[in-house]
Design an enzyme around this catalytic site. Structure first.
Site, PDB file in Angstrom:
ATOM      1  N   HIS A 129      -2.731  -6.270   2.866  1.00  0.00           N
ATOM      2  CA  HIS A 129      -2.919  -6.158   1.415  1.00  0.00           C
ATOM      3  C   HIS A 129      -1.890  -7.020   0.677  1.00  0.00           C
ATOM      4  O   HIS A 129      -2.248  -7.864  -0.154  1.00  0.00           O
ATOM      5  CB  HIS A 129      -2.790  -4.689   0.992  1.00  0.00           C
ATOM      6  CG  HIS A 129      -2.983  -4.454  -0.468  1.00  0.00           C
ATOM      7  ND1 HIS A 129      -4.183  -4.070  -1.011  1.00  0.00           N
ATOM      8  CD2 HIS A 129      -2.140  -4.582  -1.528  1.00  0.00           C
ATOM      9  CE1 HIS A 129      -4.064  -3.956  -2.326  1.00  0.00           C
ATOM     10  NE2 HIS A 129      -2.817  -4.263  -2.673  1.00  0.00           N
ATOM     11  N   GLU A 130      -0.625  -6.819   1.005  1.00  0.00           N
ATOM     12  CA  GLU A 130       0.426  -7.573   0.297  1.00  0.00           C
ATOM     13  C   GLU A 130       0.353  -9.061   0.651  1.00  0.00           C
ATOM     14  O   GLU A 130       0.639  -9.911  -0.199  1.00  0.00           O
ATOM     15  CB  GLU A 130       1.813  -6.993   0.597  1.00  0.00           C
ATOM     16  CG  GLU A 130       1.990  -5.510   0.225  1.00  0.00           C
ATOM     17  CD  GLU A 130       1.590  -5.154  -1.208  1.00  0.00           C
ATOM     18  OE1 GLU A 130       1.608  -6.045  -2.086  1.00  0.00           O
ATOM     19  OE2 GLU A 130       1.229  -3.976  -1.451  1.00  0.00           O
TER      20      GLU A 130
HETATM   21 ZN    ZN Z   1      -2.318  -4.561  -4.712  1.00  0.00          ZN
END
Ligand code: ZN
Length: 503
Positions: free
Chosen positions: A266-267
């Site tokens: 995600h990051e």
């Molecule tokens: Zn996010």
């Protein structure tokens, strides 16, 4: 005539960005490395830099330059680099100078007190002690909306801070469409007799191996570690602090594989967007992300559409088995994929799966509108919250701590932020469908561990555009259609029909 003024404007903006990048570095350090006792002085350091930046953002000299430039040839094409720079800086300047200094200070103070009160209230499951400061915050946010102005409803003015140019009416229409199809889909999944074996994910996954495996995956999808790092924190985030310095963070749970791994993906998705912005435009609108919703679309696409796909794991599962031989040695890739795609209604937003997550957001979006536009009383908020959880997710929050008190956002005066999470999922699905059309079958490429053509498509269509188009314009330009819930629903339905044997 206008060129020297434009150059002065850009130099001013680049210097402000320099200042803000230092504050970002201090903020990253605060959340990853800083010794606990350094907190109060760090708060002073960051507050000092932010007040310098705010003074620069509202410098009357900027207003004069922007007035002159708005009437010049440089502004004639709003989507050119110069046109976008003038348009966006003017928009920001006009908005910030409409806010009275006293309101800005009161909001800052209320959000500091709000977060402190929230921590205690959540710990003690005591909404009543949080209610007075929340009431104060909601009143100040209404004042903010009045000061800035709006076309249709006060919430428009608050939403604009996070999703510039978007309207409550448009977002409400799209999310209502999503809700009406998602509620029955989630109910059908809950009734399915097929359930994944979640024990697979709860075996022992040594942290060292999680870190190197996570970095391997982030590198494969396109995150450049010579221009970034990965560190550990409590609440994962991604912070950019210069054109070639992007910091990812995650948290590891030795007994729950998805926590660390999907946070990294995600990051990294956020970081890949950051690294794809044009370095030569750093600090200027063409080199800046367009909206939080678009930022979130990049993280969600890599985390979910790519990172939870069977094709992705056809490539990565054998590598995961090498990294975690005891946990995964005798597991089949299909069982692992079903486990990481488990759907079930739950109380806590940040732990929710890809489908129900959107319902958590819709609940918050509806309640925020009720508070800001319709005068919902703070004392009635917990009951309104619980009612929506019954209606949309068919569950009953047993406590306010796991209900209305679970998120930090409102205590920090972030009202209008929540819908950008769901917008991110919607944009991601719409972009992803278009990418598949433009660059051919993505699954076949992922199975070979190839992600470059999706990355290249995102770079060209989204990252390199910066703020030359608004989020709404970008979606229409890239996909040829306005934002709609159809793509996300089609994607979720296709995925879960096979896992859960839905008819
Ligand atoms: Zn996010």
């Amino acid at each position: 005539m206008a060129r020297p003024t434009f150059d002065k404007l850009c130099a001013h903006a680049r210097e402000t960005a320099l200042l803000q990048s230092v504050a970002e570095l201090l903020g990253w350090d605060e959340r990853t490395k800083m010794p606990p006792a350094a907190g109060p002085y760090r708060a002073e350091q960051i507050t000092y830099l932010s007040s310098l930046a705010h003074r620069r953002h509202t410098d009357p000299q900027l207003g004069d330059w922007l007035d002159e430039l708005a009437a010049s040839d440089l502004a004639s094409d709003p989507h050119s680099d110069a046109g976008a720079t003038i348009r966006q800086m003017r928009r920001e300047y006009e908005k910030l100078t409409k806010l009275p200094q006293t309101l800005v200070e009161e909001l800052t103070r209320a959000s500091v007190l709000g977060q402190q009160a929230w921590v205690e209230a959540r710990k003690n499951d005591d909404f009543a002690t949080f209610a007075p400061i929340l009431e104060r915050i909601v009143n100040l946010k209404r004042q903010q909306a009045e000061a800035i102005g709006y076309a249709d409803c006060p919430y428009d003015a608050l939403l604009d801070d996070f999703e510039p140019g978007e309207t409550t009416k448009n977002v409400a229409g799209v999310l209502e469409g999503l809700r009406s199809e998602l509620v029955p889909l989630v109910a059908a999944i809950a009734e399915s007799s097929r359930k994944p074996n979640l024990d697979i994910l709860k075996r022992r996954y040594p942290i060292d191996a999680q870190e190197s495996f996570g970095k391997q995956a982030a590198t494969a999808i396109g995150f450049e570690f010579n221009r970034g790092r990965l560190d550990v924190t409590h609440h994962p985030f991604c912070a950019g602090m210069g054109p070639d310095d992007c910091r990812l963070t995650t948290r590891y749970d030795e007994r729950f594989f998805p926590s660390g791994f999907f946070s990294i993906l995600h990051e990294a998705g956020h970081g890949i967007y950051d690294q794809g912005l044009r370095s030569d435009q750093y600090g200027l609108p063409p080199g800046t992300y367009v909206s939080l919703g678009i930022h979130e679309s990049q993280s969600r696409m890599w985390e979910n559409m790519v990172g939870r796909s069977v094709a992705f794991w056809r490539h990565f599962f054998p590598l995961a088995q090498q990294a975690f031989p005891k946990a995964l040695g005798d597991t089949q890739v299909e069982d692992f994929c079903f486990a990481v795609n488990d759907v079930r209604p739950s109380l806590i937003r940040v732990e929710a799966d890809e489908a129900t997550y959107n319902l958590h957001i819709i609940i918050r979006f509806e309640l925020e509108q009720a508070l800001i536009n319709d005068g919902l009383a703070i004392k009635d908020l917990p009951a309104a919250w619980n009612q929506k959880y019954r209606d949309y997710l068919d569950i009953e929050p047993p406590t306010d701590a796991d209900g209305v008190l679970q998120d930090v956002h409102w205590s920090a005066a972030l009202i209008g932020y929540f819908p950008t999470y769901a917008l991110g999922n919607l944009y991601a699905a719409q972009f992803y469908a278009q990418a598949a059309k433009d660059v051919g079958p993505l699954d076949e490429q992922f199975e070979r561990g190839e992600f470059a053509s999706l990355l290249g498509w995102l770079r060209e269509k989204i990252h390199r555009q910066g703020q030359c188009y608004s989020a709404r314009e970008l979606v229409e330009t890239v996909t040829g259609q306005p934002l709609s819930h159809d793509w996300l629903i089609a994607y979720l339905r296709e995925k879960y029909t096979s896992y859960y044997d839905l008819s």
